[in-house]
Enzyme design. Sequence first.
Site, mmCIF file in Angstrom:
data_model
loop_
_atom_site.group_PDB
_atom_site.id
_atom_site.type_symbol
_atom_site.label_atom_id
_atom_site.label_comp_id
_atom_site.label_asym_id
_atom_site.label_seq_id
_atom_site.Cartn_x
_atom_site.Cartn_y
_atom_site.Cartn_z
ATOM 1 N N GLU A 1 -3.521 7.719 -4.586
ATOM 2 C CA GLU A 1 -3.866 7.213 -5.921
ATOM 3 C C GLU A 1 -5.163 7.835 -6.431
ATOM 4 O OE1 GLU A 1 -3.907 2.974 -5.692
ATOM 5 O OE2 GLU A 1 -1.871 2.854 -4.932
ATOM 6 N N ARG B 1 0.861 -1.182 0.000
ATOM 7 C CA ARG B 1 0.000 0.000 0.000
ATOM 8 C C ARG B 1 0.894 1.227 0.000
ATOM 9 N NH1 ARG B 1 -3.455 -2.763 -1.369
ATOM 10 N NH2 ARG B 1 -5.501 -3.179 -0.457
ATOM 11 N N HIS C 1 -1.078 0.520 -10.007
ATOM 12 C CA HIS C 1 -1.752 -0.386 -9.071
ATOM 13 C C HIS C 1 -2.398 -1.554 -9.825
ATOM 14 C CE1 HIS C 1 -3.811 -0.543 -4.874
ATOM 15 N NE2 HIS C 1 -3.511 -1.754 -5.315
#
Length: 310
Positions: free
Chosen positions: A254, A225, A272
């Site tokens: 993000e 993360r 991601h």
Amino acid sequence: MSRPTILRVPPLSPQLHEAVGERYDAVDPADLPARAGDVVGIVCTNTGRVGSELIASLPNLGVIANHGVGYDNIDVPVALARRIAVSNTPEVLDDAVAETAIALLLAVRREVVAADRFVRDGSWPAGAYPLTAQVAGSRVGIIGLGRIGRAVATRLEALGCTVSYHNRHQVPDVSYAYAASPVELAASVDSLVVVVPGGSATDALVDRKVLDALGSDGVLVNIARGSVVDQPALVAALQDGRLGGAGLDVYADEPNVPAELIALDNVVLLPHVASGTHVTRAAMRELTLANLDSWLADSTLRTPIPEMEA
């Protein structure tokens, strides 16, 4: 017979959004609060926030099925206090995420992206591309030796790497060397792969001390993360030359990626997508819906989160 009412929390893939609509009486956030009392379940991904306010607004909510192994998007203490079941999708994405970690490590060490650009911009006729570092035979540390961490480790072993790790607790059934802290681990390796869950317990776990211990020839790979790495400290270390390079699939905010990271040639950036294969996402979708079906049938889950098992 009426179908159970399930809230779809965006963002969902088109396939998952459609599958929920086909199986259940699906509602979207725009349908609330008129349908709030009907909702018995939620389907979300690990980028769809299911916070305390949303949970409190759904009086008959019984289950939250998360499409992803990480679930820091869900206010778990609030959900469990309400005796709301929470599931995730472990194991089915281990291979895809592990191979993304290896891909990032190879891409940074062998300068794959920069070398590709070297060919495309016509630089090759003027001279050969500079020599690069090598992953095979190097020392790689893993922060987080869970299922995905172990999958990364076995792939590193196949490359002839020496693997060591840091975990909250030492893992009894592995031969890899254990480091008591992230700093100790970083100081002993050439590259560091981060595979821990997000959340307050791991916030900024990889800070300036860890980055400085990894050093000017070190490479950081983050497939965990964005919150796990102190992003401003990472940017500063890369800009100052205190860190050799980074391969990143996740970020602090993000989909916003700092311009400073984008400008650096020694950084490889992915959007991601570590679990983003057709096979893996289909398996994740199937397991998400299987958890929901199981709970609706008999109040059990196929893969409850560890907090529920405890």
